[in-house]
Design a protein around this motif. Structure first.
Motif, short mmCIF file in Angstrom:
data_model
loop_
_atom_site.label_atom_id
_atom_site.label_comp_id
_atom_site.label_asym_id
_atom_site.label_seq_id
_atom_site.Cartn_x
_atom_site.Cartn_y
_atom_site.Cartn_z
N ARG A 26 0.85 -1.19 0.00
CA ARG A 26 0.00 0.00 0.00
C ARG A 26 0.88 1.24 0.00
N GLY B 137 -1.62 4.60 -4.09
CA GLY B 137 -2.28 3.35 -4.47
C GLY B 137 -1.37 2.16 -4.26
N LEU C 48 1.21 -0.60 -5.01
CA LEU C 48 2.40 -0.68 -5.85
C LEU C 48 2.90 -2.12 -5.85
N GLU C 49 3.23 -2.61 -7.03
CA GLU C 49 3.86 -3.92 -7.12
C GLU C 49 5.36 -3.72 -7.24
N ARG D 156 5.43 -1.03 -10.13
CA ARG D 156 4.28 -0.83 -11.01
C ARG D 156 3.12 -0.21 -10.23
N PHE D 157 2.52 0.83 -10.83
CA PHE D 157 1.35 1.47 -10.25
C PHE D 157 0.12 0.60 -10.45
N ASP D 158 -0.93 0.87 -9.67
CA ASP D 158 -2.22 0.18 -9.80
C ASP D 158 -2.04 -1.33 -9.81
N ALA D 159 -1.27 -1.82 -8.86
CA ALA D 159 -1.00 -3.25 -8.77
C ALA D 159 -2.28 -4.02 -8.47
N ALA D 160 -2.39 -5.15 -9.11
CA ALA D 160 -3.50 -6.07 -8.84
C ALA D 160 -3.00 -7.12 -7.86
N GLY E 274 1.97 7.15 -13.24
CA GLY E 274 0.94 7.03 -12.21
C GLY E 274 -0.14 8.09 -12.34
N CYS F 195 -0.91 11.81 -9.13
CA CYS F 195 0.11 11.09 -8.38
C CYS F 195 1.42 11.87 -8.37
#
Length: 168
Positions: free
Chosen positions: A13, A17, A19-20, A32-36, A144, A148
């Motif tokens: 977190r 948002g 992050l991976e 990576r932004f908007d990680a799933a 991002g 961001c």
């Protein structure tokens, strides 16, 4: 591969948002932004990912201004040169694409190529591409999103054009 080899990924977190964080062979290779996927708060992870998680948390808490992580971003030699210059942009400051081009010894028209390399930065936040603004000081593209980018700059105490009150 086992966690001790330093290969894998972790979702954390952040104020911008999820992050991976991705590591390979003991080095951080991508953010990576908007990680799933689920956030892995207490996960047993490779040391480089644990260090990245801790240092990013410190950065977002305003306690860290410089990252000390093994990095291995993949890219062309030109992109690598640009990313090394990004790493030299101090916390709490901004520069322009043209200024980066000049620091690299490139002609004035190279600012677009520098911008493209900046946009391909696989390690945002750690390699601070958010600190690069347009020649007129306006915020320009960011992986991002501009919101961001503004948040990261505000975190570092840098005002953006949105903070400027109109004169009339």
């Amino acid at each position: 591969m086992p966690a001790d080899v330093g290969t894998g990924s972790l979702v954390v977190r952040s104020p911008v948002g999820a992050l991976e964080l991705v590591a390979d062979d003991g080095a951080l290779v991508a953010i990576r932004f908007d990680a799933a996927g689920p956030v892995e708060e207490g996960a047993d992870v490779p040391p480089v990912l644990a260090a990245a998680r801790r240092q990013l948390a410190e950065y977002f808490a305003g306690e860290r201004t410089v990252f000390d992580l093994p990095l291995r971003p993949a890219g062309t030699e030109f992109r690598q040169r640009v990313w090394r210059e990004l790493a030299a942009v101090p916390w709490g400051t901004t520069t322009t694409y043209g200024a980066l081009a000049a620091r690299l010894g490139l002609p004035p028209g190279a600012s677009r190529a520098v911008g493209a390399a900046n946009g391909a930065n696989p390690l945002p936040v750690v390699l601070p591409c958010h600190r690069v603004v347009g020649s007129d000081g306006t915020l320009t593209g960011y992986a991002g999103g501009l919101e961001c980018k503004a948040l990261l700059l505000h975190l570092e105490g840098v005002p953006t054009e949105a903070d400027q009150a109109p004169l009339f």
